[in-house]
Structure formats: C-alpha cells, structure tokens
Write an enzyme that holds these catalytic residues in place. Structure first.
Site, mmCIF file in Angstrom:
data_model
loop_
_atom_site.group_PDB
_atom_site.id
_atom_site.type_symbol
_atom_site.label_atom_id
_atom_site.label_comp_id
_atom_site.label_asym_id
_atom_site.label_seq_id
_atom_site.Cartn_x
_atom_site.Cartn_y
_atom_site.Cartn_z
ATOM 1 N N LYS A 180 0.822 -1.201 0.000
ATOM 2 C CA LYS A 180 0.000 0.000 0.000
ATOM 3 C C LYS A 180 0.861 1.258 0.000
ATOM 4 O O LYS A 180 1.802 1.369 0.783
ATOM 5 C CB LYS A 180 -0.913 0.004 1.230
ATOM 6 C CG LYS A 180 -1.831 -1.218 1.314
ATOM 7 C CD LYS A 180 -2.632 -1.240 2.593
ATOM 8 C CE LYS A 180 -1.754 -1.352 3.820
ATOM 9 N NZ LYS A 180 -2.537 -1.549 5.059
ATOM 10 N N THR A 213 -8.069 9.465 8.778
ATOM 11 C CA THR A 213 -7.488 8.266 8.170
ATOM 12 C C THR A 213 -7.298 7.142 9.184
ATOM 13 O O THR A 213 -6.644 6.142 8.886
ATOM 14 C CB THR A 213 -6.124 8.604 7.549
ATOM 15 O OG1 THR A 213 -5.271 9.173 8.562
ATOM 16 C CG2 THR A 213 -6.267 9.596 6.401
ATOM 17 N N GLY A 215 -7.635 3.909 10.988
ATOM 18 C CA GLY A 215 -8.206 2.606 10.666
ATOM 19 C C GLY A 215 -8.281 2.261 9.200
ATOM 20 O O GLY A 215 -8.948 1.290 8.829
ATOM 21 N N THR A 216 -7.596 3.016 8.355
ATOM 22 C CA THR A 216 -7.696 2.733 6.912
ATOM 23 C C THR A 216 -7.116 1.360 6.564
ATOM 24 O O THR A 216 -7.658 0.645 5.720
ATOM 25 C CB THR A 216 -6.973 3.813 6.088
ATOM 26 O OG1 THR A 216 -5.655 4.015 6.608
ATOM 27 C CG2 THR A 216 -7.738 5.123 6.117
ATOM 28 N N GLY A 217 -6.016 0.978 7.216
ATOM 29 C CA GLY A 217 -5.419 -0.319 6.925
ATOM 30 C C GLY A 217 -6.321 -1.468 7.332
ATOM 31 O O GLY A 217 -6.498 -2.443 6.587
ATOM 32 N N CYS A 218 -6.905 -1.353 8.527
ATOM 33 C CA CYS A 218 -7.856 -2.373 8.995
ATOM 34 C C CYS A 218 -9.038 -2.466 8.044
ATOM 35 O O CYS A 218 -9.473 -3.566 7.656
ATOM 36 C CB CYS A 218 -8.370 -2.015 10.386
ATOM 37 S SG CYS A 218 -7.105 -1.768 11.649
#
Length: 289
Positions: A180, A213, A215-218
């Site tokens: 990412k 932003t 928690g975007t990865g979760c």
C-alpha cells in the site's frame, strides 16, 4: 434448501473509539455484505489521538475463541490484524495450517500511527518466517513492508522500489502481496498487487485530503476479505484475476469511505486528531450499492 451469507472472521484487537481493529472490521464486513465473526487478541485503549494502553488476552482464551467460531461456523475468509506476541502468531499459524480459516489475509500490524508498538520485537521474526508462508495475501504499508524484509531495509520511495519490495516479500511465501502506498506524499496513491504467478498490477486513486485516516489499513484488509468471501461463492478458486477484482472493489470502497468522512470533526479536541473513515458510506449515505 438451506442458505447462508458469506462468513468472515477478524482476528484483531479492539478500538473503543470505533475506527480501527475489530470494530472497523465488523462494520466493513457488514457494509460488504458478509456476516462478521471475531477472535479478539487484545483490549486496546485508543481513540482519534492514538493508543494509550494495550491489555493482551491470554493465549489460551484466544484459542477458546477460535474453537467457538471455527467449531461451529464455516468461515469463508479471514483477516488478522494485531497479534501482539510470538505465541499469538504461532497460534494463528497453527489454525491457518489446519485449513479452517478459508482465504487468509494478513494485515501485518506492527506499530500504530501514534508510534505505539503493537507487535513485540521477538514476534517480528515469527511473522516473517512462519505467518507470511500461510497467508494467501499480505497487505503491508510502506514501513511495514520494509520491516518485513529486514531490520535495515529502507522504505520504498518510488513505484519501482515498491514493485521490487513486493516481489521480495513474495519470496517469503505468501500467495500475494498488496503493498500500500498511502504513506507516500504524492497526489496519487499507488498500490501494488503482486501475485505468486508473476503478475503485478497497479491501482491508482487520487489522494483524499483529510485528517480522518484512522483505521484505513484495517478497513481495507477487511474489505478485501469480505470481497473474497463474496466472490468465492461464485468461483471455485481465487486466482489472480478474482483477487484483483476483490482488491479493486475494496480500494474503491475505501476511497468512498475516506471521501465521505473527509470533513468530519468528531473529537472534542480536534487538534492533531485522526478520525475514522465512513464505514457506512454505502449503507446510510447511499453513495454506492
């Protein structure tokens, strides 16, 4: 004739503010039309300003949670986030090796944005050598990808460097790598999907100008997991094309969620706060079906 929805599982820590971890995953699973289940690995005191404390769950209780879910429900796809310790990593590796997790996505959560370490130092090697080989997909960001390669690997600064690191991560055994690019600084975000069959695909989205932003990865890894669970009901095998479709759908969903929440101000102290994305963008706001 009996029917059931696609079933997804999140293995992760909590977030009482609702933006990341188990809470974000369940919201995302629902938004992407699956029934979400959970195995909680840690209780985390955090909010839009960061993590203040982590309370680990005993490994034997985590194992009991696994048995409660996997002994009763046919899980189609699983994602793991915060694992925390080497013992937890090894427990998840064992469950994946049993073949009961379905399609397995690893979001290698190591350090919170606030700088709080979420993975013990001695667990990093276990992730590198034991967890990655049992994963069907890993979704590291730029600093995580560098750390997964080695302790002294620099973060990728160019698209070509991202491609190179994605290929090198594939050598550690996962079926696919989604590297990412959200931690970059360009106006466009480029994400690289590399699969074990040699295919490499780029996804490009405009960078959304927002502080929200958290928690975007979760959210992204949960969305991919849900998409795979849904598509897996229509296809006997999740090949590179189907995985690419799942990743594309999930990235589009995240872009809508970021855009919808871009101007939100949730914190009582907005200075330096990173609010959540709008997980319900397709349900409540009706931006997309």
């Amino acid at each position: 004739m009996t029917t059931r929805p696609p079933i997804t599982l999140s293995i992760a820590g909590t977030d009482p503010s609702g933006g990341a971890g188990i809470h974000a995953d369940l919201k995302t699973f629902t938004a992407r039309k699956t029934m979400g289940t959970t195995v909680i690995t840690a209780l985390v005191a955090q909010n839009t300003h960061g993590v203040s404390r982590v309370y680990p769950i005993d490994v034997d209780f985590v194992a009991d949670q696994f048995e409660s879910v996997l002994g009763d429900l046919p899980v189609d796809a699983t994602k793991s986030g915060m694992l925390g310790s080497r013992d937890l990593v090894e427990l998840v590796v064992d469950r994946a090796a049993e073949g009961r997790l379905g399609f397995y996505t690893v979001d290698p959560v190591m350090i919170a944005t606030s700088g709080h370490r979420l993975l013990e130092t001695d667990a990093v090697d276990a992730v590198r050598t034991h967890l990655l080989p049992v994963a069907d997909l890993i979704t590291p960001n730029l600093p995580e990808a560098a750390l997964l390669i080695s302790d002294d690997e620099p973060e990728a600064q160019t698209t070509e460097a991202m491609r190179d690191q994605a290929r090198r991560l594939l050598e550690r055994g996962p079926g696919a790598v989604l590297l990412k690019g959200g931690h970059g600084s360009d106006d466009e975000v480029i994400d690289i999907l590399a699969t074990a069959d040699g295919q490499v695909r780029e996804f490009t989205h405009p960078r959304v100008a927002t502080m929200n932003t958290h928690g975007t990865g979760c959210t992204l890894s949960a969305a991919i997991t849900a998409e795979v669970a849904v598509l897996g009901r229509e296809h006997t095998e999740i090949g590179s094309d189907i995985l690419g479709e799942a990743v594309g759908n999930a990235l589009d969903y995240l872009a809508r969620a970021l855009t919808s929440a871009a101007d939100w101000q949730l914190s009582l102290d907005p200075e330096g706060a990173h609010g959540p994305v709008d997980h319900q963008v397709d349900i409540v706001r009706g931006r997309h079906s």
